[in-house]
Design an enzyme around this catalytic site. Structure first.
Site, PDB file in Angstrom:
ATOM      1  N   ASP A 189      30.505  38.871  32.535  1.00 13.06           N
ATOM      2  CA  ASP A 189      31.253  39.444  33.669  1.00 13.06           C
ATOM      3  C   ASP A 189      31.241  40.958  33.533  1.00 13.06           C
ATOM      4  O   ASP A 189      31.738  41.516  32.558  1.00 13.06           O
ATOM      5  CB  ASP A 189      32.701  38.916  33.655  1.00 13.06           C
ATOM      6  CG  ASP A 189      33.525  39.394  34.851  1.00 13.06           C
ATOM      7  OD1 ASP A 189      32.987  40.136  35.712  1.00 13.06           O
ATOM      8  OD2 ASP A 189      34.710  39.028  34.926  1.00 13.06           O
ATOM      9  N   ASP A 208      33.254  37.836  42.292  1.00 13.69           N
ATOM     10  CA  ASP A 208      34.693  37.843  42.012  1.00 13.69           C
ATOM     11  C   ASP A 208      35.336  38.864  42.962  1.00 13.69           C
ATOM     12  O   ASP A 208      35.745  38.514  44.081  1.00 13.69           O
ATOM     13  CB  ASP A 208      34.902  38.181  40.517  1.00 13.69           C
ATOM     14  CG  ASP A 208      36.359  38.360  40.121  1.00 13.69           C
ATOM     15  OD1 ASP A 208      37.248  38.295  40.985  1.00 13.69           O
ATOM     16  OD2 ASP A 208      36.638  38.582  38.921  1.00 13.69           O
ATOM     17  N   GLU A 234      28.677  37.538  36.524  1.00 18.42           N
ATOM     18  CA  GLU A 234      29.778  37.713  37.466  1.00 18.42           C
ATOM     19  C   GLU A 234      29.890  39.181  37.868  1.00 18.42           C
ATOM     20  O   GLU A 234      29.919  40.067  37.007  1.00 18.42           O
ATOM     21  CB  GLU A 234      31.071  37.232  36.784  1.00 18.42           C
ATOM     22  CG  GLU A 234      32.318  37.292  37.647  1.00 18.42           C
ATOM     23  CD  GLU A 234      33.543  36.709  36.914  1.00 18.42           C
ATOM     24  OE1 GLU A 234      33.372  35.991  35.912  1.00 18.42           O
ATOM     25  OE2 GLU A 234      34.668  36.998  37.349  1.00 18.42           O
ATOM     26  N   LYS A 250      32.832  39.861  28.582  1.00 18.00           N
ATOM     27  CA  LYS A 250      32.879  41.070  29.398  1.00 18.00           C
ATOM     28  C   LYS A 250      31.745  41.968  28.929  1.00 18.00           C
ATOM     29  O   LYS A 250      31.536  42.136  27.718  1.00 18.00           O
ATOM     30  CB  LYS A 250      34.231  41.772  29.207  1.00 18.00           C
ATOM     31  CG  LYS A 250      35.400  40.991  29.784  1.00 18.00           C
ATOM     32  CD  LYS A 250      35.355  40.983  31.306  1.00 18.00           C
ATOM     33  CE  LYS A 250      36.645  40.427  31.894  1.00 18.00           C
ATOM     34  NZ  LYS A 250      36.584  40.366  33.355  1.00 18.00           N
ATOM     35  N   GLY A 286      40.963  34.169  36.432  1.00 15.25           N
ATOM     36  CA  GLY A 286      42.293  34.441  35.879  1.00 15.25           C
ATOM     37  C   GLY A 286      42.675  35.900  36.019  1.00 15.25           C
ATOM     38  O   GLY A 286      41.818  36.769  36.204  1.00 15.25           O
ATOM     39  N   LYS A 333      40.057  33.357  42.896  1.00 14.06           N
ATOM     40  CA  LYS A 333      41.363  33.720  42.347  1.00 14.06           C
ATOM     41  C   LYS A 333      42.361  33.597  43.488  1.00 14.06           C
ATOM     42  O   LYS A 333      42.187  34.224  44.540  1.00 14.06           O
ATOM     43  CB  LYS A 333      41.373  35.150  41.800  1.00 14.06           C
ATOM     44  CG  LYS A 333      40.585  35.321  40.517  1.00 14.06           C
ATOM     45  CD  LYS A 333      40.735  36.702  39.926  1.00 14.06           C
ATOM     46  CE  LYS A 333      39.806  36.854  38.726  1.00 14.06           C
ATOM     47  NZ  LYS A 333      39.773  38.244  38.218  1.00 14.06           N
ATOM     48  N   SER A 372      37.721  33.900  28.656  1.00 13.33           N
ATOM     49  CA  SER A 372      37.145  35.200  28.958  1.00 13.33           C
ATOM     50  C   SER A 372      37.450  36.123  27.788  1.00 13.33           C
ATOM     51  O   SER A 372      38.612  36.350  27.466  1.00 13.33           O
ATOM     52  CB  SER A 372      37.771  35.733  30.256  1.00 13.33           C
ATOM     53  OG  SER A 372      37.329  37.055  30.503  1.00 13.33           O
ATOM     54  N   LYS A 411      32.988  33.365  28.359  1.00  8.95           N
ATOM     55  CA  LYS A 411      32.580  34.470  29.236  1.00  8.95           C
ATOM     56  C   LYS A 411      32.758  35.764  28.462  1.00  8.95           C
ATOM     57  O   LYS A 411      33.818  36.010  27.896  1.00  8.95           O
ATOM     58  CB  LYS A 411      33.466  34.436  30.485  1.00  8.95           C
ATOM     59  CG  LYS A 411      33.507  35.701  31.315  1.00  8.95           C
ATOM     60  CD  LYS A 411      34.154  35.420  32.663  1.00  8.95           C
ATOM     61  CE  LYS A 411      35.185  36.469  33.027  1.00  8.95           C
ATOM     62  NZ  LYS A 411      35.837  36.166  34.319  1.00  8.95           N
TER      63      LYS A 411
HETATM   64  O1  OSB Z   1      37.255  39.917  36.203  1.00  6.43           O
HETATM   65  O2  OSB Z   1      37.887  37.928  35.896  1.00  6.43           O
HETATM   66  C1  OSB Z   1      38.079  39.142  35.760  1.00  6.43           C
HETATM   67  C2  OSB Z   1      41.155  39.778  33.584  1.00  6.43           C
HETATM   68  C3  OSB Z   1      41.712  40.824  34.264  1.00  6.43           C
HETATM   69  C4  OSB Z   1      41.098  41.309  35.396  1.00  6.43           C
HETATM   70  C5  OSB Z   1      39.907  40.768  35.833  1.00  6.43           C
HETATM   71  C6  OSB Z   1      39.331  39.703  35.151  1.00  6.43           C
HETATM   72  C7  OSB Z   1      39.958  39.227  33.993  1.00  6.43           C
HETATM   73  C8  OSB Z   1      39.414  38.167  33.161  1.00  6.43           C
HETATM   74  C9  OSB Z   1      40.366  37.375  32.302  1.00  6.43           C
HETATM   75  O3  OSB Z   1      38.245  37.948  33.052  1.00  6.43           O
HETATM   76  C10 OSB Z   1      40.861  36.156  32.970  1.00  6.43           C
HETATM   77  C11 OSB Z   1      42.008  35.487  32.248  1.00  6.43           C
HETATM   78  O4  OSB Z   1      41.826  35.075  31.084  1.00  6.43           O
HETATM   79  O5  OSB Z   1      43.092  35.369  32.844  1.00  6.43           O
HETATM   80 MG    MG Z   2      35.674  38.809  37.009  1.00  6.24          MG
END
Ligand code: OSB
Ligand code: MG
Length: 370
Positions: free
Chosen positions: A189, A239, A214, A164, A291, A263, A136, A162
């Site tokens: 995402d 999510d 996402e 953001k 994550g 999660k 991510s 992924k």
């Molecule tokens: O939306 O999945 C998410 C990190 C912090 C809060 C929300 C998210 C995320 C990530 C990173 O996308 C996930 C990771 O690498 O642990």
């Molecule tokens: Mg997410």
């Protein structure tokens, strides 16, 4: 199992690089590592994934401490535990606060697996020997920097990227990334950065052959995602909206998503994650493990649940060195050719690196079951 002692180790660790999402940037992580000891001196470990502030869900490091100390630990001490699946029932009088519950339940699962002398993945019903790894990528200052990072991640072997996204950092970014990496398994995402007024804008995401988008809409919404999914070709993955099996059932029945991000912390533990896995398997919904920028203990739990066969798509559980200068487990979590091996030793399959825990520890709370 009789839980005799629980130690909450509060750690503060700095990320190797700040992580930016549609609602802000994180530079470090404060969290609890849970150490749980039974009557035979067997030790299990869990990790609470809540952040310092409530921008992802309502929980924070402080609310997690309050819930564990004042409600959940007393419930665990109240009577012996026959099986980790009992913990979620034991906790059910306490509403939500899923990350606090999952931190303790995870330690019970590890303890249980160690008592059985079996890997945690095996106890959960996971048969995979290795898991596929995605990454991510936070919002970057420029598209050039993003492209350079992705090139490096692809070289390292990550199987899915992924991005953001947020309004103003989306279509142009996706266009450039697609141009540079035409065949890369790619997804976006939004962490709830859009509304239903953005339907026409979100339809343009369909041009980029994304695996999924996402959580485009509200963090608690299911209805509007169902409306949006009807207007998009790109599968929606939920999510933030999914706290439980019930939420997953509603979302799937209403057509609000075609894929789920599970999660463990958000859904309240491994038992609930397993139930969602089983339901999705029957309904042909692929899942993957999300994550929370975990340290080694939480990462190990993620690896174990990802060993279940409905975790079809690469997840966000990247190796330790993607996040930390030095992780709190031995060995650190390593990726080779885009996969992480599922440990074959009992429990979470990683040892605690106590010297590193002590280095990052800012508080320690001991609870005795007398
Ligand atoms: O939306 O999945 C998410 C990190 C912090 C809060 C929300 C998210 C995320 C990530 C990173 O996308 C996930 C990771 O690498 O642990
Ligand atoms: Mg997410």
């Amino acid at each position: 199992m009789n839980i005799k002692q629980i130690v909450l180790h509060k750690l503060q660790m700095q990320l190797r690089a700040p992580f930016a999402t549609s609602f802000g940037t994180m530079a470090d992580k404060e969290f609890f590592m849970v150490e749980m000891v039974d009557e035979d001196g067997v030790r299990g470990f869990g990790e609470s994934v809540a952040f310092a502030s409530p921008w992802y869900t309502e929980e924070t490091v402080t609310t997690v401490e309050h819930m564990m100390r004042d409600f959940l630990i007393p419930l665990l001490f109240h009577a012996p535990i026959n099986h980790p699946d009992d913990v979620s029932n034991r906790f059910s009088p306490i509403k939500r606060n899923n990350m606090a519950k999952a931190a303790l339940e995870g330690a019970v699962w590890d303890l249980f697996a160690k008592r059985k002398n079996l890997p945690l993945a095996t106890c959960l019903g996971g048969g995979k020997t290795a898991i596929d790894v995605g990454i991510s990528v936070g919002i970057q200052p420029t598209i050039e920097e993003l492209l350079k990072k992705i090139e490096q991640y692809v070289m390292e072997g990550y199987k899915r990227v992924k991005l953001k996204v947020k309004p103003g950092y989306d279509l142009e970014v996706l266009k450039e990334v697609r141009r540079a990496f035409p065949n890369l398994p790619l997804m976006a995402d939004a962490n709830s950065a859009y509304t239903l007024n953005d339907i026409m804008h979100l339809q343009r995401f369909d041009d980029f052959n994304l695996l999924m988008i996402e959580q485009p809409l509200g963090q608690a919404d299911i209805m509007e995602h169902a409306k949006l999914q009807k207007e998009l070709q790109t599968p929606i993955c939920l999510d933030e909206s999914i706290y439980s099996l019930d939420d997953a059932m509603q979302a799937i029945e209403l057509g609000a998503c075609q894929i789920l991000n599970i999660k463990v912390g958000r859904v309240g533990g491994l038992t609930e994650a397993k139930k969602i896995n089983d339901y999705c398997k029957v309904h042909n919904i692929p899942v993957w493990c999300g994550g929370m920028l975990e340290a080694g203990v939480g990462r190990a739990h993620n690896i174990a649940i990802t060993a279940l066969d409905q975790f079809i798509l690469p997840g966000d559980t990247s190796p330790s060195n993607r996040y930390w200068e030095k992780d709190i487990v031995i060995p650190e979590v390593k990726m080779e050719q885009g996969v992480i091996q599922v440990p074959t030793t009992p429990g979470i399959g990683y040892e605690i690196d106590w010297a590193t825990v002590e280095k990052y520890r800012v508080e320690k709370h001991i609870f005795e079951n007398k």
